[in-house]
Scaffold this active site. Structure first.
Site, PDB file in Angstrom:
ATOM      1  N   ASP A  97     -15.636  -3.496  -0.010  1.00  0.00           N
ATOM      2  CA  ASP A  97     -15.121  -3.309   1.341  1.00  0.00           C
ATOM      3  C   ASP A  97     -16.305  -3.020   2.257  1.00  0.00           C
ATOM      4  O   ASP A  97     -17.070  -2.091   1.994  1.00  0.00           O
ATOM      5  CB  ASP A  97     -14.136  -2.138   1.384  1.00  0.00           C
ATOM      6  N   ASP A 105       0.860  -1.188   0.000  1.00  0.00           N
ATOM      7  CA  ASP A 105       0.000   0.000   0.000  1.00  0.00           C
ATOM      8  C   ASP A 105       0.892   1.233   0.000  1.00  0.00           C
ATOM      9  O   ASP A 105       1.840   1.315   0.791  1.00  0.00           O
ATOM     10  CB  ASP A 105      -0.895   0.025   1.244  1.00  0.00           C
TER      11      ASP A 105
END
Length: 238
Positions: free
Chosen positions: A129, A8
Site C-alpha cells: 500500500d 472490510d
C-alpha cells in the site's frame, strides 16, 4: 482477470473508508454474510476481506467472523489486516481462509514473509500500500521510506507469487485506479498483481484487463452502484 469484491470489517460491521482514514468510516451493508451471498450469486469466485480493527491494532480482532464466513460461503476468501505471526497465518489457513495477506510485516520483518512463503507457498499474498510511491504500514497510519517497487522486488526474491497493490490516494475515491503505478509494478516483477483502489466502472475494468494484471479488488464501486459486479465479471472473463 479475476474480480474480487471486497468486504472490510470494523467493529463487526461491513464498512468502507476514504483513503484509509478511520475518521471516514461508512457502513455500506447491513450483513457481511448476506453481502457475500449476493456476490456469489453475481458470479464471484473470490472474496477480499480486511480486518480494519486488526490492521490498526496489529492482531486478529474479528477472527471469529472471518472463520464463520469461510464456513458459510463457497467463495475463496483472501484476508488481510493484523496478521503478524505464523500462528495467525496458520490459524486462518487451517480454518477455511484460502489466502492471507501480509502487509506491514513485509516492511518491518521481510524474513517473516520468507518463512511464511516457505511453509505456505502461494497461499501467502503480500499487500503493498503506497502513498506517493512510498509504502505505508500499520493500517496506513505510518508511511515508511521504502519505495513500492523496491519492496515488490524484495518480495519476489523471497518467493512471493501474489501482490495486492493499492495506491492509498485512490482508495475509496471512485476516481479510477493508478494505471501508471500498476503498469510499473506489473512490469517490475513476475508476481501476479491484484489492483486495488479507485476502481469505479466498467471502463476501469477494461483498462486493468488491458494492462494484464491478475485481478482487481472492487469495493465502494459495488456498494455505490457505479459498477455492476455481474457485468464486471463478464468483462474480466471475456
Amino acid at each position: 482477470m479475476i474480480i474480487l469484491p471486497a468486504i472490510d470489517i470494523k467493529d463487526g460491521n461491513c464498512v468502507r473508508l476514504l483513503k484509509g482514514d478511520f475518521g471516514t468510516v461508512e457502513k455500506v451493508a447491513e450483513d457481511p454474510f448476506v453481502t457475500a451471498k449476493t456476490f456469489r450469486e453475481a458470479g464471484a469466485e473470490y472474496l477480499h476481506m480486511v480486518d480494519l480493527d486488526g490492521a490498526k491494532d496489529a492482531k486478529m480482532v474479528n477472527r471469529d467472523l472471518f472463520t464463520e464466513m469461510a464456513k458459510e460461503t463457497s467463495l475463496k476468501i483472501e484476508l488481510g489486516g493484523g496478521i503478524r505471526t505464523l500462528d495467525a497465518v496458520e490459524y486462518y489457513l487451517s480454518h477455511g481462509i484460502n489466502r492471507v495477506i501480509l502487509g506491514s510485516i513485509a516492511v518491518k520483518n521481510p524474513a517473516f514473509v520468507k518463512e511464511a512463503v516457505k511453509e505456505y507457498h502461494g497461499r501467502i499474498v503480500v499487500g503493498i500500500d503506497a502513498k506517493d510511491g512510498m509504502v505505508a504500514t500499520e493500517g496506513w497510519l505510518d508511511t515508511s521510506d521504502v519505495d513500492y517497487l523496491s519492496l515488490a522486488k524484495e518480495m519476489e526474491q523471497s518467493g512471493v507469487k501474489n501482490i495486492v497493490f493499492t495506491d492509498i490516494s485512490k482508495d475509496g475515491t471512485l476516481a479510477g485506479p493508478n494505471l501508471e503505478q500498476l503498469a510499473a509494478i506489473n512490469q517490475a516483477v513476475s508476481c501476479d498483481i491484484t489492483a486495488s483502489g479507485g476502481i469505479s466502472n466498467l471502463a476501469d475494468i477494461k483498462a486493468l484487463k488491458k494492462l494484464g494484471v491478475w485481478g482487481t479488488i472492487c469495493g465502494k464501486s459495488i456498494y455505490k452502484g457505479t459498477l455492476d459486479l455481474k457485468e464486471a465479471i463478464q468483462v474480466a472473463n471475456g
